[in-house]
Design a protein around this motif. Structure first.
Motif, short mmCIF file in Angstrom:
data_model
loop_
_atom_site.label_atom_id
_atom_site.label_comp_id
_atom_site.label_asym_id
_atom_site.label_seq_id
_atom_site.Cartn_x
_atom_site.Cartn_y
_atom_site.Cartn_z
N TYR B 510 -1.82 -9.91 -16.16
CA TYR B 510 -1.40 -11.23 -15.70
C TYR B 510 -2.35 -12.27 -16.25
O TYR B 510 -3.56 -12.03 -16.38
N GLY B 511 -1.82 -13.43 -16.56
CA GLY B 511 -2.64 -14.56 -16.99
C GLY B 511 -1.99 -15.84 -16.53
O GLY B 511 -1.22 -15.84 -15.57
N VAL B 512 -2.27 -16.92 -17.20
CA VAL B 512 -1.62 -18.18 -16.85
C VAL B 512 -0.19 -18.15 -17.41
O VAL B 512 0.12 -17.39 -18.32
N THR B 533 -6.26 -14.93 -16.09
CA THR B 533 -6.00 -15.67 -14.86
C THR B 533 -6.96 -16.82 -14.65
O THR B 533 -6.69 -17.73 -13.87
#
Lengths: 678, 717
Positions: B510-512, B533
């Motif tokens: 997951y990230g932006v 993130t």
């Protein structure tokens, strides 16, 4: 248009699905009709086939903690010791299952599943909640070691008494620089190599302004911290019980959400290191001689293996002398056998993992099971289809009759050609550390009206999906999950629910707990679209909600969890509403409702339909008790459905899916209603 | 074939150019130094311009509105009854602030006339033309419709007391004008009293003396969630949105065309919740005096029929399935008098729906498959916010375009030419395993609330992820997670498998949000680069298809980490972190030194490599594409301070929401690879390598004035 709605709880990778499918032995399924045993009211449904074979479990305990794998009764395969902690004290109906338990090895099944005898309780000086205990055979003695950040404890097994005693044999001080999550020992003469799974970064829940505030910010990023683990190793002098200095085997962030570690060693020494596991089912191997080559373990196709459920423990079959290991977690215990091979990059390859089983057991579907009772395979006999917290749906074929059902091991249900699995993923109500949970709530129902059974479900999310049977009643063939929509957006309610479904005059009506946790009725339109038919109400016109304002939790994660069942409980021809929920559920209002206002008891209530099937209007809820006394089966969630099992001369009976993974059967004459309004 | 392109306004080319196969060079090209395609008579690629479809060029390009990212078709009338499709009135909304030399800085209403059909039987229109009008340029409430003989533009206005009046202006066909003032204004009360807040109105001619008015009102007024603290999500801890959903209901009235007074105002259906997130309404004339009613549409493309008899039902396709619109719909507009056909438009393509003449048993009308509106000499158009990758998608030895867009589709344009002289056709959808076009949408949980549920913002990177020699797709979208789809077909017939997640230690990667990950294979090792993130540039290495190993954050030459967000105190108007993310990453050797550099397409609010002095740093002047030169090696990435892209030494703003850069070997690459940049209006700009210069440091110039940019009348559109 193919629509992959961005799911906050994405479908798991194919490897996890493949893993789940390989766990259960297929050759142990009965081919001929079986005569079931009479059911006992208030007891879990027994496994009938193959001497009651089912996945290893401990009564109403959700997650037994695996602490020992030791050859005592047999040199072929180790016996097991587990710690159990259960507060489901329902005396005099059921005794609590608390303490240390011993499983004697019986045999390896035809599919290589390890099979054990039922558990025996043994005496031990440690607390049932103490997960930092492991057992080792050193010389002729069997010892129990407990290592925490500050203390070393040792006890030994007295074969005559079959006990570890009431007190520790030894207690000493330790000063591990980090919190010890788990450890393992490799005895080597007068010393032992000790590997420790340590937590060098704690989980941190974010600050919240109110229970309404999400743990995620406006960019969808978690505002807290995810725990990180590091592996340390040291030497333990087994004479003086002193430790050498602690050395880092890995960099600080070896694994997220660390939970477990075990040392593994193949006979030829090619495999020599430790396996670490975490809450999310990841399994990594760290070679002692080249720890920077740490990598995930693989299957025989070279793909990464992820445990089918979250991992609480990892344990080698023989301390430091086996390449094989067990995992245990919320969902069962699994056996991993090393293939002897490695990938080109040096990652160890393990064979298909196998579920660990024991005989004279109850049927078991993982944990936090949510069942549907329906004829799934079109043979005229009612089966059980149950979702669990790992995000799967299992099918338990009834090989007996409705009155004398006979169940065996469950099979994982497939959809779209692979095992159906739903997991939260990064965005989860209670933070990404719970991303491995699925909390499936399936309702078996002919959604599309083609004469075959489909499954409509919600899960660790607020939306609803359906997998449609495009095969036959006897040979179900399910589609990929399809989202249920209203006006082009996903139908949303509160999380972890199960929808109530009924067909009335050719219309399909769907009852859910909506975004305000109010009971809300929808009518199926074309395809997977629904039309809003408004709130359902009590006979006095009030709406019906299910949340409590007095649950004392830090956020709304205790909301939702409502399992709805539309079925005719009182035999008057109209469908009533049965609801299973969590401990804090409160129907019909937050201020005064069941079951929350009555404290602990069976979290199963029913509301009589005093209207009609076309216009449902409900009476105030009534809670079930067992022979007049509260019957607590666990607080997380409960699913209650009617069932035709047992003696139904007085009407249908009740089946309750409980958090430990079992299904408790109740004869209706043993169920007494309790109300707050009458 | 003749290709007309207006290239004026540059000082480089000042005339309409007519190209034939005998004149390979464009007039004025020699002076400009443009490296137009010497082999092609109809160059698809011209540096600094949008890519044009030159394969089947007579079919034009999909309707678009200059630099705006939404097209609103607010009128469809048959000025020429011999034409198969109506004349349309179009307005662009959103963006349009560019000072790009080939585009006007704003885009007002335009008219386009049907010139026939394309080779695929799609409606084909003349280039859009300006006309005179008395309303505000950005007014999205205007409705143009045909009355007895004339065409009128209406504007309905509801006062706070509930009175509704309207302004009206007649369209002079010869003069191409609605005039500069209203011929009828709302001060002469129309006698309409609506108890609910008016959203949109439709007007339909019924007889010489009467018209029907349809009012889409808010039956339930939604409440947006608003908390000034950006750490507070729009969703509660139970995952439920903290706002309330707006719902539409429908009223109608009869308009006396003689007195222009309305009579018999009534609620059509006793239901305040006919449709959630409503956007527009239009008339449905019915068949044989039956089934008359209206059509309502919402943001998500749900289209419902509301009958005068109280029937409420979806519209359907000929297979009996509910027919939804894939685009982000703002407007629905009936075409012609007594018509059941209509056009939808919004952030995405404009679609024409033709009624089949039949109804479902439940009452919903059945429509034929919709057709996109095409415009002569149009550009390649991908709805909005395209994210391109250049690869040989169909294995024919020539590179194609694969593009993700904001509705969540992944499409591809086949190159019928060569890499040197590409010739692209209109796009085709890439389909999923069920054979239907891929469509990845946010769904209920969306960073900016469920009203944005239909946005996908997909950023695909086409790459051989599993090393089997076939192109797969790895992508970010309206989410922070990164997914992949394996090619389960062949090199010449790709067939995408199910989208799968990626994990690190069992936790979903997951990230932006709204990213495009960068990918590279070096010495057999596969790397994925993205913003994590905490919006730090982060490197991962592929272990299995779904499992990655964390290789840590990436740093500048001075050792500092590289972040992508702007310090919140420097953002004037954004309350939440939705302005974060949106980074499109590309690993490519830009300067030919053998090392993979990083090119980042950003949004205006991005700030690489730090929150205070990074780029583009809320600077609205120019392209949000930056280049980080690799000063390490291809396994250990260490980057130089970023430099910002300029075109021939100047800044050009192509929109604030997203820019997506892709390094490619299309066109003349004798000076190095070239670049494509997808911009918010739905198009892709081609840049020749040497036409790109780079701002050398991270400081913001303070002496540049936007008025010195060269304006161009983008009259074609």
């Amino acid at each position: 248009m193919y629509q992959y709605m961005k799911q906050t709880k994405p479908i798991l990778c194919s490897l996890l699905l493949l893993l789940a499918g390989s766990l259960c032995p297929t050759r142990l399924v009965a081919q001929e009709p079986v005569v079931g045993r009479p059911l006992v009211s208030g007891a879990a449904l027994p496994a009938t086939l193959n001497d009651g074979l089912a996945q290893l479990s401990c009564d109403f305990v959700i997650t037994p903690s695996l602490i020992g794998s030791v050859n005592i009764s047999s040199e072929e395969f180790p016996d097991l010791f587990v710690n159990c902690s259960s507060n489901k004290n329902n005396k005099p109906v059921r005794k609590p299952f608390i303490g240390c338990y011993y499983f004697k090895f019986k045999e390896l099944g035809p599919d290589n599943n390890p099979i054990y005898y039922p558990a025996e309780k043994v005496e031990a000086p440690w607390s049932p909640e103490n997960g930092n205990v492991k057992l080792y055979r050193i010389g002729d003695m069997l010892y129990a070691f407990s290592i925490t950040s500050k203390k070393l404890h040792i006890a030994y097994w007295d074969e005559t008494l079959r006990s570890f005693g009431k007190e520790w044999m030894y207690e000493g001080d330790v000063n591990v620089p980090m919190t010890v999550v788990d450890f393992d020992l490799v005895p080597q003469g007068s010393s032992a190599t000790v590997v420790l799974m340590c937590r060098n970064k704690r989980s941190r829940e974010p600050k919240i302004k109110s229970p309404a505030q999400a743990e995620y910010d406006s960019a969808g990023i978690y505002r807290g911290d995810i725990a990180e683990g590091q592996v340390l190793y040291t030497k333990l002098n087994l004479v003086e019980f002193t430790f050498s200095r602690f050395i880092a085997l890995t960099p600080p962030k070896a694994i997220l959400t660390p939970r477990a570690i075990t040392a593994v060693q193949s006979p030829d020494g090619a495999l020599s290191g430790c396996v670490i596991g975490n809450k999310n089912g990841a399994l990594k191997y760290i070679p002692f001689t080249n720890p920077s080559a740490m990598d995930y373990i693989r299957n025989e196709s070279g793909e990464v293996i992820t445990n089918h459920c979250l991992i609480a423990d990892v344990l080698s079959l023989k301390a430091g002398a086996s390449a094989d290991f067990f995992t245990s977690g919320e969902g069962g215990m699994t056996y991993y056998q090393f293939s002897g091979k490695f990938t080109p990059s040096g990652a160890p390859i393990y064979k298909e993992p196998k579920m660990v089983l024991h005989v004279q057991n109850d049927i078991h579907a993982g944990s936090l099971v949510s069942q549907s009772v329906a004829d799934w395979d079109g043979d005229g006999v009612v089966d059980i289809v149950a979702g669990n917290s790992a995000g799967h749906i299992m099918f338990f074929k009834n090989y007996g009759t409705n009155s004398l059902p006979a169940f065996g091991l469950g099979e994982y249900i497939k959809a779209g050609g692979r095992i159906l699995a739903e997991r939260a993923g990064y965005y989860e109500s209670q933070g990404p550390e719970e991303s491995a949970w699925g909390y499936m709530g399936p309702t078996v129902f002919d959604w599309d009206g083609n004469g075959t059974q489909d499954i409509v479900y919600s899960y660790n999310d607020v939306i609803y999906k359906v997998v449609r049977n495009v095969g036959t009643p006897q040979e179900p063939l399910l589609t990929e999950p399809e989202t249920i929509m209203i006006d082009g957006v996903e139908l949303a309610g509160v999380w972890r629910c199960r929808p109530g479904l009924v067909r009335v005059g050719g219309k399909v009506m769907m009852l859910i707990a909506d975004e305000n946790e109010a009971l809300h009725l929808y009518e199926k339109s074309v395809g997977n679209n629904v039309i809003d038919r408004g709130l359902v109400r009590l006979k006095d016109g009030k709406i019906i909600t299910g949340h409590s304002t007095n649950f004392g939790e830090r956020h709304y994660g205790m909301n939702g969890r409502k399992k709805l069942e539309l079925a005719d409980w009182d035999g008057d021809g109209d469908v009533d509403l049965l609801i299973g929920c969590a401990r804090q559920g409160s129907f019909p209002s937050p201020e005064l409702g069941l079951p929350g206002s009555r404290g602990r008891g069976l979290q199963a209530i029913w509301l009589e339909n005093v209207g009609s099937n076309e216009q449902m209007v409900f009476d105030y809820p009534r809670q079930f008790t067992f022979r007049g006394v509260p019957y607590y089966v666990g607080g997380h969630e409960t699913t209650v459905t009617t069932c035709p099992f047992g003696d139904t001369t007085g009407g249908v009976n009740l089946l309750v899916g409980v958090e430990c993974g079992r299904f408790v059967f109740f004869e209706r004459e043993d169920l007494k209603d309790v109300s707050l309004w009458y | 074939m003749k290709l007309h392109r207006i290239l004026a306004g540059l000082g480089l080319m000042a005339s309409v150019v007519s190209c034939t196969s005998d004149s390979p060079l464009l007039v004025g090209e020699a002076e400009s130094g443009l490296k137009a395609n010497a082999q092609s008579s109809s160059p698809s690629l011209v540096s600094g311009y949008f890519i044009k479809p030159t394969h089947n060029a007579d079919d034009g390009g999909r309707l678009s509105s200059g630099m705006c990212y939404a097209n609103i078709v607010f009128g469809g009338v048959y000025l020429d009854k011999q034409k198969p499709y109506p004349t349309i009135f179009v307005s662009g909304t959103g963006g349009g602030q560019a000072d790009l030399y080939l585009s006007k800085s704003d885009f007002g209403p335009r008219v386009a006339h049907c010139v026939g059909t394309t080779s695929q039987q799609r409606p084909l229109y003349s280039p859009l033309q300006k006309f005179t009008y008395p309303w505000e340029k950005d007014d999205q409430t205007i409705v143009v419709t045909t009355m007895e003989k004339d065409v009128y533009g209406f504007k309905f206005i509801r006062t706070s007391s509930g009175n509704v009046g309207f302004n009206r202006a007649r369209y002079d066909v010869e003069a191409n004008s609605f005039g500069t003032t209203w011929e009828w204004e709302s001060t002469r009360q129309a006698g309409i009293q609506l108890p609910k807040q008016l959203l949109r109105t439709a007007v339909a001619y019924k007889s010489p003396t009467q018209a029907k008015l349809w009012f889409l009102c808010y039956g339930v007024t939604g409440v947006s969630f608003d908390d000034p603290d950006p750490s507070v999500s729009e969703y509660g801890s139970d995952g439920i949105w903290k706002g309330t959903i707006p719902y539409g209901t429908v009223y109608c009235a009869d308009l006396n065309l003689t007195t222009l007074k309305a009579e018999n105002v009534r609620k059509v259906v006793n239901n305040d919740k006919i449709i959630g997130f409503p956007t527009s309404i239009t008339d449905f004339h019915g068949v044989d005096d039956q089934h008359d009613g209206c059509l309502v549409v919402n943001k998500f493309g749900a289209i419902k029929y509301v009958g005068s008899d109280g029937t409420v039902d979806y519209i359907y396709d000929t297979g009996g399935e509910v027919l939804t619109n894939n685009s982000l719909v703002k407007q629905i507009c009936a075409t012609g008098r007594f018509s059941n056909n209509f056009i939808t438009s919004g952030e995405g393509q404009a679609l024409y729906y033709e009624f089949s003449g039949k109804f479902m048993p439940s009452g919903g009308p059945i429509y034929l498959p919709p057709k996109p509106l095409m415009v002569e000499n149009g550009d390649l158009f991908f709805d909005s916010m395209p994210n391109p990758t250049v690869v040989d998608w169909d294995g024919d030895g020539v590179q194609d375009l694969v593009v993700g867009n904001s509705p969540g589709n992944i499409v591809w344009c086949k190159n019928y030419g060569s890499d040197l002289n590409p010739s692209f056709g209109d796009y085709e959808y890439i389909c999923g395993p069920d054979g239907k076009p891929l469509c990845f949408r946010a769904g209920y949980y969306e960073v900016q609330g469920p009203q944005e549920a239909c946005w996908g913002y997909i950023g695909p990177n086409v790459f051989d992820w599993n090393g089997d020699g076939l192109y797969d797709i790895v992508f970010g979208f309206n989410d922070g997670c990164i997914k992949y789809m394996l090619n389960e077909g062949t090199a010449t017939a790709p067939r995408m498998g199910e989208a799968q997640d990626m994990y690190v230690d069992g936790v979903q990667l997951y990230g932006v949000w709204r990213q495009r990950p960068a990918l590279a294979r070096v010495d057999g090792r596969t790397y994925l680069m993205m913003f994590d993130t905490e919006e730090r540039l982060h490197l991962y290495e592929r272990s299995g298809n779904s499992t990655l190993i964390d290789r840590g954050v990436i740093r500048l030459t001075d050792g500092s980490v590289i972040t992508g967000y702007l310090d919140p105190s420097l953002i004037a108007d954004d309350r939440n972190y939705g302005v974060n993310g949106r980074k499109k990453l590309e690993l490519a050797d830009w300067n030919g030194d053998g090392k993979l550099d990083l090119v980042i397409g950003s949004c205006r609010q991005g700030s690489v490599p730090n929150p205070f002095t990074g780029l583009p740093n809320y600077d609205a002047r120019g392209l949000q594409v930056i280049w980080l030169e690799n000063k390490g090696d291809n396994h250990n990435f260490v980057f130089r301070w970023p430099r910002r892209m300029m075109f021939r030494g100047k800044h050009y703003n192509l929109g604030a929401h997203e820019n997506s850069a892709c390094v490619c070997t299309l066109g003349d690459c004798s000076d190095g690879p070239n670049m494509l940049v997808g911009v918010e209006c739905g198009k892709i700009v081609f840049y020749q390598h040497d036409d790109l210069t780079w701002e050398n440091d991270g400081t913001i110039e303070t002496n540049f004035s936007i008025t010195t940019g060269i304006e161009h009348d983008y009259g074609l559109y």
